[in-house]
Design a protein around this motif. Structure first.
Motif, PDB file in Angstrom:
ATOM      1  N   LYS A 226       0.807  -1.207   0.000  1.00 12.64           N
ATOM      2  CA  LYS A 226       0.000   0.000   0.000  1.00 12.64           C
ATOM      3  C   LYS A 226       0.852   1.273   0.000  1.00 12.64           C
ATOM      4  O   LYS A 226       0.601   2.191  -0.785  1.00 12.64           O
ATOM      5  CB  LYS A 226      -0.893  -0.018   1.240  1.00 12.64           C
ATOM      6  CG  LYS A 226      -1.848   1.120   1.311  1.00 12.64           C
ATOM      7  CD  LYS A 226      -2.689   1.013   2.555  1.00 12.64           C
ATOM      8  CE  LYS A 226      -2.317   2.124   3.476  1.00 12.64           C
ATOM      9  NZ  LYS A 226      -3.215   2.316   4.586  1.00 12.64           N
ATOM     10  N   GLY A 227       1.865   1.324   0.850  1.00 11.71           N
ATOM     11  CA  GLY A 227       2.708   2.523   0.950  1.00 11.71           C
ATOM     12  C   GLY A 227       3.318   2.905  -0.393  1.00 11.71           C
ATOM     13  O   GLY A 227       3.021   3.973  -0.941  1.00 11.71           O
ATOM     14  N   PRO A 228       4.161   2.046  -0.969  1.00  9.04           N
ATOM     15  CA  PRO A 228       4.748   2.375  -2.269  1.00  9.04           C
ATOM     16  C   PRO A 228       3.707   2.583  -3.363  1.00  9.04           C
ATOM     17  O   PRO A 228       3.859   3.481  -4.193  1.00  9.04           O
ATOM     18  CB  PRO A 228       5.593   1.138  -2.610  1.00  9.04           C
ATOM     19  CG  PRO A 228       5.673   0.311  -1.385  1.00  9.04           C
ATOM     20  CD  PRO A 228       4.705   0.811  -0.378  1.00  9.04           C
ATOM     21  N   ALA A 229       2.630   1.797  -3.345  1.00 10.16           N
ATOM     22  CA  ALA A 229       1.606   1.937  -4.388  1.00 10.16           C
ATOM     23  C   ALA A 229       1.022   3.345  -4.351  1.00 10.16           C
ATOM     24  O   ALA A 229       0.817   3.976  -5.397  1.00 10.16           O
ATOM     25  CB  ALA A 229       0.492   0.912  -4.188  1.00 10.16           C
ATOM     26  N   GLN A 230       0.766   3.855  -3.155  1.00 10.43           N
ATOM     27  CA  GLN A 230       0.151   5.179  -3.049  1.00 10.43           C
ATOM     28  C   GLN A 230       1.124   6.290  -3.440  1.00 10.43           C
ATOM     29  O   GLN A 230       0.735   7.269  -4.064  1.00 10.43           O
ATOM     30  CB  GLN A 230      -0.403   5.378  -1.645  1.00 10.43           C
ATOM     31  CG  GLN A 230      -1.581   4.426  -1.387  1.00 10.43           C
ATOM     32  CD  GLN A 230      -2.292   4.667  -0.081  1.00 10.43           C
ATOM     33  OE1 GLN A 230      -1.662   5.053   0.902  1.00 10.43           O
ATOM     34  NE2 GLN A 230      -3.590   4.445  -0.054  1.00 10.43           N
ATOM     35  N   ILE A 231       2.379   6.098  -3.089  1.00  7.06           N
ATOM     36  CA  ILE A 231       3.380   7.109  -3.481  1.00  7.06           C
ATOM     37  C   ILE A 231       3.497   7.169  -5.007  1.00  7.06           C
ATOM     38  O   ILE A 231       3.502   8.252  -5.607  1.00  7.06           O
ATOM     39  CB  ILE A 231       4.746   6.769  -2.860  1.00  7.06           C
ATOM     40  CG1 ILE A 231       4.691   7.067  -1.371  1.00  7.06           C
ATOM     41  CG2 ILE A 231       5.867   7.556  -3.534  1.00  7.06           C
ATOM     42  CD1 ILE A 231       5.924   6.665  -0.635  1.00  7.06           C
ATOM     43  N   LEU A 232       3.544   6.006  -5.631  1.00  6.40           N
ATOM     44  CA  LEU A 232       3.671   5.952  -7.090  1.00  6.40           C
ATOM     45  C   LEU A 232       2.454   6.574  -7.771  1.00  6.40           C
ATOM     46  O   LEU A 232       2.576   7.299  -8.754  1.00  6.40           O
ATOM     47  CB  LEU A 232       3.833   4.504  -7.549  1.00  6.40           C
ATOM     48  CG  LEU A 232       5.194   3.860  -7.234  1.00  6.40           C
ATOM     49  CD1 LEU A 232       5.136   2.353  -7.400  1.00  6.40           C
ATOM     50  CD2 LEU A 232       6.277   4.456  -8.135  1.00  6.40           C
ATOM     51  N   GLU A 233       1.283   6.300  -7.215  1.00  8.64           N
ATOM     52  CA  GLU A 233       0.048   6.768  -7.839  1.00  8.64           C
ATOM     53  C   GLU A 233      -0.122   8.268  -7.647  1.00  8.64           C
ATOM     54  O   GLU A 233      -0.487   8.992  -8.577  1.00  8.64           O
ATOM     55  CB  GLU A 233      -1.130   5.995  -7.239  1.00  8.64           C
ATOM     56  CG  GLU A 233      -2.368   5.963  -8.095  1.00  8.64           C
ATOM     57  CD  GLU A 233      -2.272   5.059  -9.327  1.00  8.64           C
ATOM     58  OE1 GLU A 233      -1.318   4.269  -9.439  1.00  8.64           O
ATOM     59  OE2 GLU A 233      -3.175   5.175 -10.178  1.00  8.64           O
ATOM     60  N   ARG A 234       0.130   8.726  -6.435  1.00  9.11           N
ATOM     61  CA  ARG A 234      -0.006  10.155  -6.163  1.00  9.11           C
ATOM     62  C   ARG A 234       0.975  10.966  -6.991  1.00  9.11           C
ATOM     63  O   ARG A 234       0.700  12.100  -7.382  1.00  9.11           O
ATOM     64  CB  ARG A 234       0.287  10.451  -4.693  1.00  9.11           C
ATOM     65  CG  ARG A 234      -0.839  10.133  -3.757  1.00  9.11           C
ATOM     66  CD  ARG A 234      -0.282  10.069  -2.343  1.00  9.11           C
ATOM     67  NE  ARG A 234      -1.292   9.660  -1.397  1.00  9.11           N
ATOM     68  CZ  ARG A 234      -1.974  10.520  -0.645  1.00  9.11           C
ATOM     69  NH1 ARG A 234      -1.732  11.800  -0.715  1.00  9.11           N
ATOM     70  NH2 ARG A 234      -2.888  10.078   0.177  1.00  9.11           N
ATOM     71  N   GLY A 235       2.146  10.401  -7.219  1.00  8.93           N
ATOM     72  CA  GLY A 235       3.156  11.117  -7.999  1.00  8.93           C
ATOM     73  C   GLY A 235       2.875  11.080  -9.492  1.00  8.93           C
ATOM     74  O   GLY A 235       3.613  11.656 -10.277  1.00  8.93           O
ATOM     75  N   GLY A 236       1.813  10.341  -9.889  1.00  2.47           N
ATOM     76  CA  GLY A 236       1.499  10.252 -11.314  1.00  2.47           C
ATOM     77  C   GLY A 236       2.450   9.333 -12.067  1.00  2.47           C
ATOM     78  O   GLY A 236       2.484   9.333 -13.296  1.00  2.47           O
ATOM     79  N   TYR A 237       3.237   8.542 -11.324  1.00  5.00           N
ATOM     80  CA  TYR A 237       4.198   7.649 -11.986  1.00  5.00           C
ATOM     81  C   TYR A 237       3.532   6.391 -12.520  1.00  5.00           C
ATOM     82  O   TYR A 237       4.038   5.759 -13.427  1.00  5.00           O
ATOM     83  CB  TYR A 237       5.297   7.230 -11.010  1.00  5.00           C
ATOM     84  CG  TYR A 237       6.093   8.396 -10.476  1.00  5.00           C
ATOM     85  CD1 TYR A 237       6.937   9.112 -11.319  1.00  5.00           C
ATOM     86  CD2 TYR A 237       5.997   8.772  -9.136  1.00  5.00           C
ATOM     87  CE1 TYR A 237       7.660  10.188 -10.843  1.00  5.00           C
ATOM     88  CE2 TYR A 237       6.726   9.851  -8.649  1.00  5.00           C
ATOM     89  CZ  TYR A 237       7.552  10.551  -9.501  1.00  5.00           C
ATOM     90  OH  TYR A 237       8.258  11.606  -9.031  1.00  5.00           O
TER      91      TYR A 237
END
Ligand SMILES: *[C@@H]1O[C@H](CO)[C@@H](O)[C@H](O)[C@H]1NC(C)=O
Ligand SMILES: *[C@@H]1O[C@H](CO)[C@@H](O)[C@H](O)[C@H]1NC(C)=O
Ligand SMILES: *[C@@H]1O[C@H](CO)[C@@H](O)[C@H](O)[C@H]1NC(C)=O
Length: 479
Positions: A226-237
């Motif tokens: 969840k942590g990395p997934a949300q960072i990647l998604e929020r960053g638009g990556y």
């Protein structure tokens, strides 16, 4: 002993087992064009067998997506099928300091693929090549489903494994028996396409939390990732989309008791009964409904440009609404939806009427998506992760999956999380992370951690507050 000749179908091993008459009414929407995910193995010496050969990535262990690995091939004198512990034969594959790692070649047959790999790993090798025993196209090696004894070691397999064709293994064996030193390079750099600076990935998942080892591993993964997934998604990556498999009930049976308890929309969308027993616990229908709700949570969150809220919903639902505690129901899921500030009306509208004798557009779309397109085969193994339209093979573990996703970015466009692994999510800043909060005293249960936020009642001035962390926390009052 049983060996997987063909890729196992979702839940089919269950349905072919004890409860034949229950589960087998259901038909998966795709019947199966299974694409075997490959990487390549390059023989670098001896000269006469130099070349590049296809291998099929095993669906357990930790493949090195984006990387490669060099080693020396060893074919053991005894225990050639790897079904017993190598220590029993006085064999160890530990390579000496500075030497190339050992890749052990074992023969297919007589026991589970995963057991061979586990035995080789315990003997100190770095990778396993399994030699097919018949001439055929490459298949995917999978773990046995719900087999208690293998579950204990499958989780601990960390070395990568690959199946090789019989003809290629014969070449290797011949060269080894001549006394050649065979050097190879296993390469995962092209296993995931990496055309641009955004990665599209999908997780085919299930809300059922009581299906044994596979469910436990999936839930653990979702929580960890969840942590990395949300960072990647929020960053638009990344653009992440969750998916759910459904089955359908053949027309002739739509009015049967089995279909009524396992399906919604008159037999159109079904899931196997979680306990495989109609008289107890939850029904397949409950699972389909929750899967549909999770899809709608994603859709509604995506519409408001917060698609990452899906990860919060599913992890909170797992914690707050488990089947074990008889909370796997609408009431409990509504409370999770509310605490995340999602629009309940929109979600209900998206879910539609489960009793209607007509298609549900959301689930129809899922059934269509199950059928493979282009380079992606049909989704038949649950869970399945698809990265840039290629199915991921290997253990669903945070580090390994992050590597696979990161290898999907065009070189030099990888986001920082790929390079450092150092992630901070700052989720408590928004909507208090959906956790309990006391606005007057300005205290909250939300804590940011490496793994994403958790809702835990706080310790304030030496007082440990108690409660579920989501809807209530209470301290001890002295006045
Ligand atoms: C797997 O690893 C865990 C944690 O390191 C350990 O407790 C467990 O005994 C291992 N299982 C086996 C079968 O070696
Ligand atoms: C989610 O939103 C994005 C951008 O608004 C859109 O392109 C995408 O198709 C949406 N995905 C789904 C499954 O609705
Ligand atoms: C509440 O506490 C946080 C951090 O402890 C602080 O940043 C914030 O300003 C406080 N808000 C109010 C209204 O006191």
């Amino acid at each position: 002993m049983m060996q997987m000749r063909r890729p196992p179908r979702v839940s089919m091993s269950r349905c072919l087992g004890v409860f034949l008459f229950i589960g087998c009414f259901l038909v998966p929407a795709s019947l199966a064009r299974f694409i075997v995910e490959k990487n390549s193995l390059r023989v670098t010496s001896p000269e006469k067998i130099k070349g590049t050969y296809d291998t099929a990535i095993g669906n357990f262990g930790i493949p090195k997506y984006g990387g490669s690995m060099a080693g020396v091939v060893v074919y053991p004198k005894d225990n050639k099928n790897g079904c017993r512990e190598f220590a029993d034969f006085g064999i160890s594959f530990k390579s000496k300091a500075g030497a190339l790692p050992t890749f052990v070649l074992v023969d297919r047959g007589d026991c589970f693929f995963a057991l061979k790999v586990w035995n080789v790993q315990k003997a100190g090798a770095s990778a396993v090549l399994v030699a097919d025993d018949i001439d055929e196209a490459l298949i995917t090696m999978d773990t046995p489903q719900e087999d208690g004894s293998s579950a204990k070691y499958v989780e601990n397999i960390t070395i990568p494994s690959a199946l090789i064709e019989k003809s290629f293994s014969d070449i290797l064996k011949k060269s080894l028996s001549n006394g050649d030193m065979v050097n190879v390079n296993l390469d995962w750099r092209e296993a995931v396409p990496h055309p641009d600076d955004r990665v599209e990935y999908e997780l085919w998942t299930n809300s059922n939390d009581e299906c044994g080892v596979k469910c436990d591993m999936l839930m653990e993964f979702v929580k960890d990732f969840k942590g990395p997934a949300q960072i990647l998604e929020r960053g638009g990556y990344t653009q992440f989309t969750p998916h759910y498999i459904t089955w359908y009930c053949p027309q002739a049976f739509t009015l049967s008791r089995q279909c009524k308890s396992q399906c919604i929309n008159h037999g159109r969308y079904c899931a196997p009964d979680p306990e495989q027993d109609f008289s107890i616990g939850y029904e397949g229908k409950d699972v389909v409904l929750e899967n549909l709700r999770q899809l709608c949570v994603y859709k509604v969150a995506n519409e408001t440009h917060r698609p990452w809220t899906w990860w919060d919903y599913v992890t909170d639902f797992q914690i707050r609404c488990p089947m074990k505690e008889k909370k796997y129901n609408k009431e409990c899921s509504d409370s999770v939806i509310r605490s995340l500030g999602l629009d309940m009306k929109k979600i209900e509208k998206c879910m539609g009427d489960p009793d209607a004798d007509s298609d549900n557009p959301v689930l129809k779309e899922e059934q269509d998506a199950q059928v493979g397109k282009g380079t992606r085969g049909d989704v038949t193994i649950l869970p399945t992760l698809v990265v840039n339209n290629r199915q991921y093979r290997g253990k669903l573990a945070k580090g390994a999956v992050l590597k696979a996703i990161c290898s999907g970015f065009e070189e030099t466009t990888e986001p920082a999380v790929c390079l450092t692994g150092d992630v901070e999510s700052n989720e408590c800043l928004e909507n208090n992370g959906g956790c309990w909060k006391d606005n007057v005293a300005n205290i909250t249960a939300c804590k940011d951690t490496f793994r994403g936020r958790v809702c835990e009642c706080p310790l304030v001035d030496g007082v440990q507050f108690k409660g579920d962390g989501y809807s209530h926390c209470e301290g001890i009052s002295y006045s």
